[in-house]
Design a protein around this motif. Structure first.
Motif, PDB file in Angstrom:
ATOM      1  N   LEU A 243       8.692  -3.790  28.397  1.00  0.00           N
ATOM      2  CA  LEU A 243       9.493  -4.844  28.862  1.00  0.00           C
ATOM      3  C   LEU A 243       8.901  -5.658  28.235  1.00  0.00           C
ATOM      4  CD1 LEU A 243      10.232  -3.456  32.654  1.00  0.00           C
ATOM      5  CD2 LEU A 243      11.632  -3.418  30.315  1.00  0.00           C
ATOM      6  N   GLY A 244       9.472  -6.594  28.126  1.00  0.00           N
ATOM      7  CA  GLY A 244       9.043  -8.263  26.733  1.00  0.00           C
ATOM      8  C   GLY A 244       6.901  -7.464  26.392  1.00  0.00           C
ATOM      9  N   MET A 245       6.338  -8.438  27.093  1.00  0.00           N
ATOM     10  CA  MET A 245       5.233  -7.972  26.855  1.00  0.00           C
ATOM     11  C   MET A 245       3.807  -7.107  27.540  1.00  0.00           C
ATOM     12  SD  MET A 245       4.441 -11.590  24.378  1.00  0.00           S
ATOM     13  CE  MET A 245       5.826 -12.655  24.114  1.00  0.00           C
ATOM     14  N   GLY A 246       4.999  -6.424  28.338  1.00  0.00           N
ATOM     15  CA  GLY A 246       4.322  -5.866  29.784  1.00  0.00           C
ATOM     16  C   GLY A 246       4.868  -4.396  29.898  1.00  0.00           C
ATOM     17  N   THR A 247       4.881  -3.520  30.991  1.00  0.00           N
ATOM     18  CA  THR A 247       5.100  -2.648  31.562  1.00  0.00           C
ATOM     19  C   THR A 247       5.727  -2.106  32.835  1.00  0.00           C
ATOM     20  OG1 THR A 247       4.753  -0.229  30.628  1.00  0.00           O
ATOM     21  CG2 THR A 247       2.521  -1.936  31.443  1.00  0.00           C
ATOM     22  N   ALA A 248       6.441  -1.671  33.278  1.00  0.00           N
ATOM     23  CA  ALA A 248       6.611  -0.713  34.841  1.00  0.00           C
ATOM     24  C   ALA A 248       6.628   0.848  34.664  1.00  0.00           C
ATOM     25  CB  ALA A 248       7.981  -2.045  34.633  1.00  0.00           C
ATOM     26  N   VAL A 249       5.814   0.647  35.302  1.00  0.00           N
ATOM     27  CA  VAL A 249       4.981   1.862  35.842  1.00  0.00           C
ATOM     28  C   VAL A 249       5.837   2.985  37.131  1.00  0.00           C
ATOM     29  CG1 VAL A 249       3.601   4.102  35.001  1.00  0.00           C
ATOM     30  CG2 VAL A 249       3.848   1.700  34.024  1.00  0.00           C
ATOM     31  N   LEU A 250       6.449   3.944  36.988  1.00  0.00           N
ATOM     32  CA  LEU A 250       6.902   4.727  37.886  1.00  0.00           C
ATOM     33  C   LEU A 250       6.712   6.556  37.738  1.00  0.00           C
ATOM     34  CD1 LEU A 250      10.566   3.741  38.307  1.00  0.00           C
ATOM     35  CD2 LEU A 250       8.818   3.332  40.155  1.00  0.00           C
ATOM     36  N   ALA A 251       5.616   6.929  38.701  1.00  0.00           N
ATOM     37  CA  ALA A 251       5.658   7.871  39.043  1.00  0.00           C
ATOM     38  C   ALA A 251       6.677   9.412  39.886  1.00  0.00           C
ATOM     39  CB  ALA A 251       4.198   8.308  39.155  1.00  0.00           C
TER      40      ALA A 251
ATOM     41  N   VAL B  47      -2.586   8.550  43.321  1.00  0.00           N
ATOM     42  CA  VAL B  47      -1.499   8.939  42.726  1.00  0.00           C
ATOM     43  C   VAL B  47      -0.014   7.305  43.150  1.00  0.00           C
ATOM     44  CG1 VAL B  47       0.433   9.580  41.003  1.00  0.00           C
ATOM     45  CG2 VAL B  47      -1.480  10.302  40.777  1.00  0.00           C
ATOM     46  N   VAL B  48      -0.280   6.170  42.903  1.00  0.00           N
ATOM     47  CA  VAL B  48       1.707   5.904  43.310  1.00  0.00           C
ATOM     48  C   VAL B  48       2.315   6.575  42.833  1.00  0.00           C
ATOM     49  CG1 VAL B  48       2.195   3.792  43.747  1.00  0.00           C
ATOM     50  CG2 VAL B  48      -0.349   4.083  44.121  1.00  0.00           C
ATOM     51  N   CYS B  49       3.698   6.379  43.890  1.00  0.00           N
ATOM     52  CA  CYS B  49       4.803   7.000  43.259  1.00  0.00           C
ATOM     53  C   CYS B  49       6.202   6.160  44.120  1.00  0.00           C
ATOM     54  CB  CYS B  49       4.774   9.043  43.723  1.00  0.00           C
ATOM     55  SG  CYS B  49       4.392   9.276  44.067  1.00  0.00           S
ATOM     56  N   ALA B  50       7.282   6.948  42.951  1.00  0.00           N
ATOM     57  CA  ALA B  50       8.734   6.364  43.673  1.00  0.00           C
ATOM     58  C   ALA B  50       8.664   6.756  45.038  1.00  0.00           C
ATOM     59  CB  ALA B  50      10.015   6.833  42.405  1.00  0.00           C
ATOM     60  N   PRO B  51       9.176   5.776  45.650  1.00  0.00           N
ATOM     61  CA  PRO B  51       9.558   4.367  45.444  1.00  0.00           C
ATOM     62  C   PRO B  51       8.794   3.330  45.550  1.00  0.00           C
ATOM     63  CG  PRO B  51       9.905   4.196  47.951  1.00  0.00           C
ATOM     64  CD  PRO B  51       9.048   5.929  47.369  1.00  0.00           C
ATOM     65  N   ARG B  52       7.249   3.895  44.949  1.00  0.00           N
ATOM     66  CA  ARG B  52       6.193   2.581  44.766  1.00  0.00           C
ATOM     67  C   ARG B  52       6.232   2.839  43.401  1.00  0.00           C
ATOM     68  NH1 ARG B  52       4.147  -0.064  49.194  1.00  0.00           N
ATOM     69  NH2 ARG B  52       3.856   1.116  51.176  1.00  0.00           N
ATOM     70  N   GLY B  53       5.778   1.014  42.393  1.00  0.00           N
ATOM     71  CA  GLY B  53       5.200   1.243  41.394  1.00  0.00           C
ATOM     72  C   GLY B  53       4.800   0.081  41.447  1.00  0.00           C
ATOM     73  N   MET B  54       4.520  -0.367  39.867  1.00  0.00           N
ATOM     74  CA  MET B  54       3.527  -1.068  38.779  1.00  0.00           C
ATOM     75  C   MET B  54       4.342  -1.764  38.124  1.00  0.00           C
ATOM     76  SD  MET B  54       1.479  -2.270  36.648  1.00  0.00           S
ATOM     77  CE  MET B  54       0.364  -0.538  36.075  1.00  0.00           C
ATOM     78  N   HIS B  55       4.559  -3.069  37.946  1.00  0.00           N
ATOM     79  CA  HIS B  55       4.567  -4.006  36.626  1.00  0.00           C
ATOM     80  C   HIS B  55       3.865  -4.883  35.723  1.00  0.00           C
ATOM     81  CE1 HIS B  55       7.773  -6.783  34.574  1.00  0.00           C
ATOM     82  NE2 HIS B  55       7.452  -6.028  34.415  1.00  0.00           N
ATOM     83  N   TYR B  56       3.056  -4.677  34.855  1.00  0.00           N
ATOM     84  CA  TYR B  56       1.936  -5.944  34.568  1.00  0.00           C
ATOM     85  C   TYR B  56       2.992  -5.792  33.674  1.00  0.00           C
ATOM     86  CZ  TYR B  56      -1.264  -7.786  32.474  1.00  0.00           C
ATOM     87  OH  TYR B  56      -2.563  -8.224  31.704  1.00  0.00           O
TER      88      TYR B  56
ATOM     89  N   GLU C  85       0.127 -11.434  35.137  1.00  0.00           N
ATOM     90  CA  GLU C  85       0.319 -11.276  36.894  1.00  0.00           C
ATOM     91  C   GLU C  85       0.644  -9.594  36.627  1.00  0.00           C
ATOM     92  OE1 GLU C  85       3.456 -13.207  38.411  1.00  0.00           O
ATOM     93  OE2 GLU C  85       3.215 -15.022  37.208  1.00  0.00           O
ATOM     94  N   LEU C  86       0.261  -9.493  37.545  1.00  0.00           N
ATOM     95  CA  LEU C  86       0.709  -7.954  38.217  1.00  0.00           C
ATOM     96  C   LEU C  86       1.382  -7.544  39.498  1.00  0.00           C
ATOM     97  CD1 LEU C  86      -0.046  -4.817  38.204  1.00  0.00           C
ATOM     98  CD2 LEU C  86      -2.132  -4.744  39.431  1.00  0.00           C
ATOM     99  N   LYS C  87       2.298  -7.150  39.402  1.00  0.00           N
ATOM    100  CA  LYS C  87       3.526  -7.213  40.817  1.00  0.00           C
ATOM    101  C   LYS C  87       3.167  -4.720  41.518  1.00  0.00           C
ATOM    102  CE  LYS C  87       7.539  -8.365  42.945  1.00  0.00           C
ATOM    103  NZ  LYS C  87       7.369  -9.658  44.002  1.00  0.00           N
ATOM    104  N   LYS C  88       2.462  -5.401  42.515  1.00  0.00           N
ATOM    105  CA  LYS C  88       3.288  -4.224  42.913  1.00  0.00           C
ATOM    106  C   LYS C  88       4.333  -3.985  43.445  1.00  0.00           C
ATOM    107  CE  LYS C  88      -1.581  -3.149  43.828  1.00  0.00           C
ATOM    108  NZ  LYS C  88      -3.001  -2.475  44.391  1.00  0.00           N
ATOM    109  N   THR C  89       4.964  -2.750  43.247  1.00  0.00           N
ATOM    110  CA  THR C  89       6.657  -2.996  43.402  1.00  0.00           C
ATOM    111  C   THR C  89       6.811  -1.745  44.363  1.00  0.00           C
ATOM    112  OG1 THR C  89       6.883  -0.825  41.382  1.00  0.00           O
ATOM    113  CG2 THR C  89       7.636  -3.433  41.282  1.00  0.00           C
ATOM    114  N   TRP C  90       7.680  -1.856  45.650  1.00  0.00           N
ATOM    115  CA  TRP C  90       8.515  -1.098  46.553  1.00  0.00           C
ATOM    116  C   TRP C  90       9.459  -1.241  46.855  1.00  0.00           C
ATOM    117  CZ3 TRP C  90       7.824  -1.442  52.085  1.00  0.00           C
ATOM    118  CH2 TRP C  90       8.245  -0.629  53.359  1.00  0.00           C
TER     119      TRP C  90
END
Length: 308
Positions: A164-172, A253-262, A268-273
């Motif tokens: 995404l853009g110049m970053g990545t959003a990750v979900l396990a 290992v952080v898994c859905a519904p939690r994720g990470m967007h860097y 910026e780093l955002k830990k998503t929930w």
């Protein structure tokens, strides 16, 4: 002396797994490296992120892969795809990437699925697999849902890292935890709605949007969008790290519904929930706003292209 002689006469040194991946040691123990050698990863899609995933995991010393893609390299792939070069244009992506990976480790066991992945070959594609890394085209919604559903049924961990853009959003998505379908809620929706739910589900914080200089390039209705090589390479690094933790049983290992967007551009780093995934009440509001804004934009674009 032997190494010097090889260079002089143009000989190719014999491959030695232990030497080839010895610099991994220190971050991994010898026993862990041996574990990785015995693991098998499945990767669907050999394009922007898929090619980078394969080469990154091959350099980690993972010993076997199933790779799938029905496409060939084309000129618009040049900005981001690991296998896209003038010499490979028109060639099957799976064949090119298989050759590149085996040039890193000639002992690799790679089974190629040049017809892509679907219900007809899903069991074969996931046979004996320890982890699935999602690399399908953003708009391959039906295929993506089918693979994740099969992984969930078979108890196979699955990771998706979106460029995404110049970053990545990750979900396990881990066995016994929240499933892909439960999180994204894409089933039964139109392609436009599936794209919207996938995008906002991956990145509810939307870190990448403030520096999008030309929003007209984002066309969910035409299945087109901008991309960068930086995002693809970040995806590979982060997804491989998650894969290592899962395969070795080491690290949280952080898994859905939690994720990470860097986002590297914004640093910026955002830990998503997102409890409930796209069913989350706040997420429903975001989806409604995005649906209205994008719907208006596409309607305007359509009128601009209507014949006089």
């Amino acid at each position: 002396m032997k190494q010097s002689l090889d260079k002089q006469v143009g000989c190719t040194p014999a491959f030695d797994y232990d030497q080839a991946f010895s610099r991994n040691l220190g971050w991994f123990t010898e026993a862990e490296q041996a574990q990785l050698r015995g693991k098998k990863a499945a990767i669907a899609g050999m394009g922007g992120v898929g090619g980078a995933h394969l080469l990154t995991l091959a350099r980690l010393g993972i010993g076997a892969f199933h790779i799938a893609d029905f496409d060939q390299f084309d000129l618009p792939n040049m900005n981001r795809q690991a296998g896209a070069m003038l010499s490979t244009l028109g060639q099957d992506k799976t064949q090119v990437m298989q050759a590149m990976a085996k040039d890193i480790n000639p002992e690799l066991r790679i089974e190629v699925f040049p017809q892509g992945v679907g219900t007809g070959n899903m069991d074969s594609f996931l046979d004996g697999v320890d982890i699935y890394i999602d690399s399908l085209d953003f708009f391959a919604f039906d295929a993506r849902r089918a693979v994740f559903a099969a992984c969930y049924r078979k108890g196979i961990p699955a990771v998706t890292a979106a460029p995404l853009g110049m970053g990545t959003a990750v979900l396990a998505f881990m066995p016994g935890k929240m499933s892909f379908d439960a999180y994204f809620q894409m089933q039964g929706q139109s392609e436009f709605e599936q794209g919207l739910r996938f995008l906002l589900g991956l990145a509810p914080g939307r870190l990448h949007m403030p520096y999008l200089v030309d929003p007209s390039r984002v066309r969910l209705d035409l299945k087109k969008g901008p991309s960068t090589v930086m995002a693809c390479q970040l995806c590979a690094g982060v997804a491989a790290t998650e894969a290592v933790k899962i395969l070795l049983g080491r690290g949280k290992v952080v898994c859905a519904p939690r994720g990470m967007h860097y986002d590297a551009y914004r640093q910026e780093l955002k830990k998503t929930w997102l409890p409930g995934g796209n069913r989350n009440p706040l997420q429903k509001i975001k989806l409604a706003i995005a649906r209205r804004m994008l719907g208006q934009k596409f309607a305007t674009a359509g009128r601009q292209h209507e014949p006089a």
